[in-house]
Design a protein around this motif. Sequence first.
Motif, PDB file in Angstrom:
ATOM      1  N   VAL A 229      21.126  36.128  40.830  1.00 46.85           N
ATOM      2  CA  VAL A 229      21.604  37.516  40.880  1.00 46.85           C
ATOM      3  C   VAL A 229      23.006  37.622  40.263  1.00 46.85           C
ATOM      4  O   VAL A 229      23.257  38.463  39.399  1.00 46.85           O
ATOM      5  CB  VAL A 229      21.642  38.034  42.332  1.00 46.85           C
ATOM      6  N   HIS A 230      23.907  36.754  40.693  1.00 48.07           N
ATOM      7  CA  HIS A 230      25.305  36.866  40.244  1.00 48.07           C
ATOM      8  C   HIS A 230      25.621  35.854  39.152  1.00 48.07           C
ATOM      9  O   HIS A 230      26.713  35.314  39.108  1.00 48.07           O
ATOM     10  CB  HIS A 230      26.239  36.688  41.446  1.00 48.07           C
ATOM     11  N   TRP A 231      24.649  35.590  38.273  1.00 48.96           N
ATOM     12  CA  TRP A 231      24.929  34.728  37.121  1.00 48.96           C
ATOM     13  C   TRP A 231      26.014  35.406  36.273  1.00 48.96           C
ATOM     14  O   TRP A 231      26.168  36.641  36.321  1.00 48.96           O
ATOM     15  CB  TRP A 231      23.653  34.508  36.291  1.00 48.96           C
ATOM     16  N   ALA A 232      26.729  34.617  35.498  1.00 52.44           N
ATOM     17  CA  ALA A 232      27.757  35.224  34.646  1.00 52.44           C
ATOM     18  C   ALA A 232      28.161  34.267  33.533  1.00 52.44           C
ATOM     19  O   ALA A 232      27.876  33.071  33.579  1.00 52.44           O
ATOM     20  CB  ALA A 232      28.987  35.582  35.476  1.00 52.44           C
ATOM     21  N   ILE A 233      28.809  34.846  32.547  1.00 54.01           N
ATOM     22  CA  ILE A 233      29.468  34.075  31.497  1.00 54.01           C
ATOM     23  C   ILE A 233      30.939  34.407  31.609  1.00 54.01           C
ATOM     24  O   ILE A 233      31.309  35.586  31.650  1.00 54.01           O
ATOM     25  CB  ILE A 233      28.988  34.506  30.091  1.00 54.01           C
ATOM     26  N   VAL A 234      31.770  33.391  31.697  1.00 55.93           N
ATOM     27  CA  VAL A 234      33.209  33.619  31.802  1.00 55.93           C
ATOM     28  C   VAL A 234      33.874  32.868  30.653  1.00 55.93           C
ATOM     29  O   VAL A 234      33.714  31.651  30.532  1.00 55.93           O
ATOM     30  CB  VAL A 234      33.749  33.102  33.160  1.00 55.93           C
TER      31      VAL A 234
END
Length: 458
Positions: A229-234
């Motif tokens: 759900v809270h996958w991200a690219i930073v």
Amino acid sequence: MASNNSAQAPSQTQVLVAGAGPVGAFTALLLARNGIEVTLIETNTDIDRSPRAIAFQPCALAEMVEAGIYDEVLEHSVTDAVISWWRAGLGAEKKHVATIATKEGHEPFLTGLNCAQSVVTRLLLSHLEKEPSATIVFGHRVVDVVPEADAKHVVVTLEQTASESSEKTLQVRASWLVGADGGRSTVRTAASIGFEGFTWPKEEFVATNVYYPFEKYQYTNRNFIIDPVHWAIVGKISNEGLWRVAYGTRTGLTDAQIRAELPEHYKYILPGPGTDYRVEQVNKYRPHQRCATTFRKGRILLAGDAAHLNNPIGGLGLTTGILDAGPMARALTAVIQRGAPESVLDRWSELRRKTWWEQTNRQSIEFKRIAQQGGYGLDPNGIWNHDEMAEKLGMMEHIAHATSDMREKDEALYDALKVPANQRAARRRVWGLALPPDWMADFEDDAVVERRRKLRPD
Ligand SMILES: Cc1cc2nc3c(=O)[nH]c(=O)nc-3n(C[C@H](O)[C@H](O)[C@H](O)COP(=O)(O)OP(=O)(O)OC[C@H]3O[C@@H](n4cnc5c(N)ncnc54)[C@H](O)[C@@H]3O)c2cc1C
């Protein structure tokens, strides 16, 4: 012809490039440097500054070296010598998973860099402005194309988007037309070129630019945050402390709803207290996996997002566009100036399409699956479901590998990345996006091909 930012459109030009995004600007610069008369047309009155690409893969950097702009781009960039994977979570649940720390060694361009795409576009245009054979026309939109006005020309109709003049449309005859006018390409539509693939139906992506001290918490210049759900690219954008945080939401949210939900996403993504941040820009996007049925139809060529779209996890879209533009500009130059047969452009189109389907498409879907734990994560929106919708949209073949046993394979990958040789292999994989250095050796000097070969890892 004098180069002139926002000049009048000429009635005739050798090559008309539609779209002053990074791919159009790069194409126009390469052609103009070869002395080809090129007219770059942009619908807006300035370049796009929305939060889009920041990651340039090593193979795109090699193209920048060939174009003579790499050193300048580097001045405005941060390198991605270390890539990290983390698990999202609340507070101490956030965990480091894996790292690729291979640094530049004797192999050139094993690592990429981060730079805002608007900065690269601006730089490309500043060079293009100095080219005597280039004309840059802002505030004009390509609205129609007659593909075969005669055997040697296309006729392009432009509409002035930023003029009070009553003369709102004008026509340009061009020997060649390059559609670099983005995912909704007017050129592609006018040429009746299909756009195969699918749009991810159950999610939208949100790109935010934000000030937050990620480095204090060991985040490196490029980070993948794993979570269904809270996958991200930073990713770090600049040395002034600006970072990109991109994550996913369900479809149909308004801008206000996205802003309202942002702190909840950040809680799982941002390390440390996750509170003292300053958001600079927020923008939402629909992710796609689509490719044009051809990149060449007669005197019309497509490059960049006009030719293909992929979800941005892994940062392969603009890199692929730059890798279209370099070889295409060289092939077109060979046709115009060296009597090369036009079939070299067909060959370019075939190879670029094949590369997109076999590399960009597969790798970008795989990056997405890994970040979202596709096949074994919670997946409340059913993004990786092998369901009726997936079947109807033709997604099955592309998502079929999202199966429960991938959890073990992903864990094995993170483990394998402890070994430097595996890190190097992972880095090299992205070079598959580039054409072989000698794909048009018959029309290039040996020294040029050899120099290009040396820019690549063995
Ligand atoms: C959130 C996000 C993050 C991304 N991150 C990465 C990344 O890290 N690395 C990466 O490689 N890629 C990334 N991408 C993809 C990347 O942004 C695109 O691949 C890139 O913008 C493609 O460049 P382009 O020049 O082909 O098209 P665009 O940038 O879309 O430029 C097209 C230009 O054409 C103009 N135009 C449109 N229609 C007309 C017309 N009819 N007449 C004249 N002009 C016209 C537009 O105004 C625009 O200026 C990301 C994308 C998103 C959405």
